[in-house]
Design a protein around this motif. Structure first.
Motif, PDB file in Angstrom:
ATOM      1  N   SER A  39     -53.437  75.285  -5.977  1.00 22.29           N
ATOM      2  CA  SER A  39     -54.478  75.602  -5.099  1.00 22.29           C
ATOM      3  C   SER A  39     -54.284  74.744  -3.814  1.00 22.29           C
ATOM      4  CB  SER A  39     -55.836  75.206  -5.582  1.00 22.29           C
ATOM      5  OG  SER A  39     -56.100  73.798  -5.792  1.00 22.29           O
ATOM      6  N   VAL A  40     -53.201  73.825  -3.974  1.00 19.47           N
ATOM      7  CA  VAL A  40     -52.960  73.094  -2.861  1.00 19.47           C
ATOM      8  C   VAL A  40     -51.644  72.950  -2.244  1.00 19.47           C
ATOM      9  CG1 VAL A  40     -53.212  70.576  -1.670  1.00 19.47           C
ATOM     10  CG2 VAL A  40     -54.644  71.183  -3.489  1.00 19.47           C
ATOM     11  N   CYS A  61     -48.241  71.793   0.511  1.00 21.40           N
ATOM     12  CA  CYS A  61     -48.093  70.651   1.436  1.00 21.40           C
ATOM     13  C   CYS A  61     -46.899  71.323   2.367  1.00 21.40           C
ATOM     14  CB  CYS A  61     -47.386  69.616   0.759  1.00 21.40           C
ATOM     15  SG  CYS A  61     -46.820  68.279   1.955  1.00 21.40           S
ATOM     16  N   VAL A 101     -56.648  76.769  -1.723  1.00 21.04           N
ATOM     17  CA  VAL A 101     -57.994  76.166  -1.066  1.00 21.04           C
ATOM     18  C   VAL A 101     -57.612  75.217   0.363  1.00 21.04           C
ATOM     19  CG1 VAL A 101     -59.201  76.578  -2.855  1.00 21.04           C
ATOM     20  CG2 VAL A 101     -58.360  74.362  -2.623  1.00 21.04           C
ATOM     21  N   GLU A 102     -56.453  74.518   0.124  1.00 23.06           N
ATOM     22  CA  GLU A 102     -56.067  73.667   1.163  1.00 23.06           C
ATOM     23  C   GLU A 102     -54.636  73.674   1.548  1.00 23.06           C
ATOM     24  OE1 GLU A 102     -56.894  69.375   0.334  1.00 23.06           O
ATOM     25  OE2 GLU A 102     -56.239  68.879   2.331  1.00 23.06           O
ATOM     26  N   VAL A 103     -54.243  73.651   2.694  1.00 17.89           N
ATOM     27  CA  VAL A 103     -52.824  73.388   3.151  1.00 17.89           C
ATOM     28  C   VAL A 103     -52.589  72.227   3.939  1.00 17.89           C
ATOM     29  CG1 VAL A 103     -50.895  74.431   4.785  1.00 17.89           C
ATOM     30  CG2 VAL A 103     -52.405  75.907   3.503  1.00 17.89           C
ATOM     31  N   ILE A 104     -51.825  71.477   3.315  1.00 14.60           N
ATOM     32  CA  ILE A 104     -51.703  70.013   4.096  1.00 14.60           C
ATOM     33  C   ILE A 104     -50.431  69.801   4.790  1.00 14.60           C
ATOM     34  CG2 ILE A 104     -51.226  67.373   3.702  1.00 14.60           C
ATOM     35  CD1 ILE A 104     -52.597  67.814   0.869  1.00 14.60           C
ATOM     36  N   LYS A 151     -56.332  78.932   9.528  1.00 16.61           N
ATOM     37  CA  LYS A 151     -57.943  78.746   9.490  1.00 16.61           C
ATOM     38  C   LYS A 151     -58.668  80.226   9.574  1.00 16.61           C
ATOM     39  CE  LYS A 151     -58.547  74.150  11.433  1.00 16.61           C
ATOM     40  NZ  LYS A 151     -59.117  73.530  12.757  1.00 16.61           N
ATOM     41  N   ILE A 200     -59.079  79.254   4.684  1.00 19.53           N
ATOM     42  CA  ILE A 200     -58.447  77.832   4.065  1.00 19.53           C
ATOM     43  C   ILE A 200     -58.489  76.822   4.688  1.00 19.53           C
ATOM     44  CG2 ILE A 200     -56.185  77.252   3.118  1.00 19.53           C
ATOM     45  CD1 ILE A 200     -55.587  80.124   2.792  1.00 19.53           C
ATOM     46  N   MET A 201     -58.709  75.390   4.253  1.00 20.40           N
ATOM     47  CA  MET A 201     -58.908  74.348   5.087  1.00 20.40           C
ATOM     48  C   MET A 201     -57.421  73.902   5.271  1.00 20.40           C
ATOM     49  SD  MET A 201     -60.576  70.836   3.698  1.00 20.40           S
ATOM     50  CE  MET A 201     -59.931  70.276   2.186  1.00 20.40           C
ATOM     51  N   VAL A 202     -57.149  73.343   6.406  1.00 17.43           N
ATOM     52  CA  VAL A 202     -56.125  72.913   6.953  1.00 17.43           C
ATOM     53  C   VAL A 202     -56.159  71.287   7.350  1.00 17.43           C
ATOM     54  CG1 VAL A 202     -54.311  73.138   8.571  1.00 17.43           C
ATOM     55  CG2 VAL A 202     -55.320  75.200   8.067  1.00 17.43           C
ATOM     56  N   THR A 203     -55.404  70.497   6.646  1.00 15.18           N
ATOM     57  CA  THR A 203     -55.304  69.240   6.850  1.00 15.18           C
ATOM     58  C   THR A 203     -54.088  68.756   7.369  1.00 15.18           C
ATOM     59  OG1 THR A 203     -54.906  68.660   4.744  1.00 15.18           O
ATOM     60  CG2 THR A 203     -57.105  68.477   5.323  1.00 15.18           C
TER      61      THR A 203
END
Lengths: 199, 199
Positions: free
Chosen positions: B81-82, B84, B138-141, B162, B166-169
């Motif tokens: 789900s994550v 990088c 759920v998240e892209v780092i 975005k 999806i959360m982008v950090t």
């Protein structure tokens, strides 16, 4: 670093045996090879194999050569009465680049370094002495590196060559051309002072 | 530099195409290869060829892989789900070395650099977006380099990801661990100040 594949790890290990290439640099080079075309990678591999097949050492001066003699020893225009002694073939290239030296060379393939177990017998010194006895050489110019090892090698060579009645000289040490006096290290500066000349 | 033999010159030219390897370094490497044993040189050449034969890119994340998928994508223990996002496989190795990240990766194979003619379509960005639509991420780092190009790439990715909900950090920029505040450049220091956290 086990995220690379075994084949890539193997290439990285091989590349890391090259001088000045650490693990990080080797990984960067491996990645470059991976990304290059099949043709480029094959050309590099073939080039490595071809060098080992075709290139050896000159049987006279131990410079790199294709065939028995290097291009310099084969050149009949060169002055056979003066030899310039260098540690490595790459040093020879530096001297050659000046275009000033017209004599022949002798490549020692290293310098005397007792701590690393390199004595005179590990270098091409016996071959140099044979050469000096055989040919009519009037001057030997020593162009070993200005390091402890290069200095030791120069002293040793002077000791064994002078009794043959041949002049032994060493290239000058001093401030590099274009250099800034302010930033010259004290060892270079003291050599430069010792070697001063009247203008 | 015409004192080398043609075969050696050819190897020097080939080696000089490697990243960070200039003519002088290439000459030093070529000399080393010349001096190494036939076996060592053959092992290096074979290793180069083998990498090109066996190693390709992972069809999911574009990390280097032997076979269709890389070791990370094949690992069922990883958190799918994550993601990088990194510029290069070697950047992935850096993140992996921490042992902290348990998700999957996506390797862009470069960064947006308009001046070098590298736009989003030259990178594996379309493939990333396809992947995000297909999988439950759920998240892209974003772990692109802290450079102008890396920053531009991060901004571009945030803009296109975005809208997918999806959360982008992005990984934090600041003073490196073990570094000395006195010697930190002002760009790093200003990023470090911006990114300050309550203790």
């Amino acid at each position: 670093m086990s995220t690379y594949t075994p084949t890539v790890e193997d290439l990285i290990d091989k590349l890391a045996t090259l001088p000045g290439v650490g693990k990080k640099t080797a990984a960067r080079l491996a990645l470059h090879i991976l990304r290059s075309s099949q043709d480029e990678a094959q050309a590099l591999a073939r080039s490595i194999l071809r060098v080992k097949e075709r290139v050896g050492l000159c049987q006279i001066c131990f410079n790199i050569a294709e065939g028995d003699q290097c291009v310099i020893c084969r050149n009949s225009q060169r002055d056979r009465s003066v030899l310039c002694v260098v540690e490595d073939p790459n040093d020879l290239i530096s001297v050659e680049a000046t275009g000033v030296f017209k004599g022949l060379y002798h490549v020692l393939h290293g310098a005397i370094a007792p701590l690393d177990g390199v004595g005179p017998q590990e270098l091409k010194i016996a071959e140099l002495l044979e050469r000096l006895e055989r040919d009519k050489v009037v001057e030997v110019i020593i162009a070993t590196n200005p390091t402890v090892e290069g200095d030791a090698t120069a002293l040793y060579l002077a000791k064994v060559i002078k009794p043959l009645g041949i002049m032994v000289t060493r290239i000058a040490q001093g401030v590099p051309a274009g250099g800034d006096i302010e930033y010259v290290d004290s060892r270079t500066m003291s050599r430069s002072l010792e070697g001063r000349k009247e203008v």
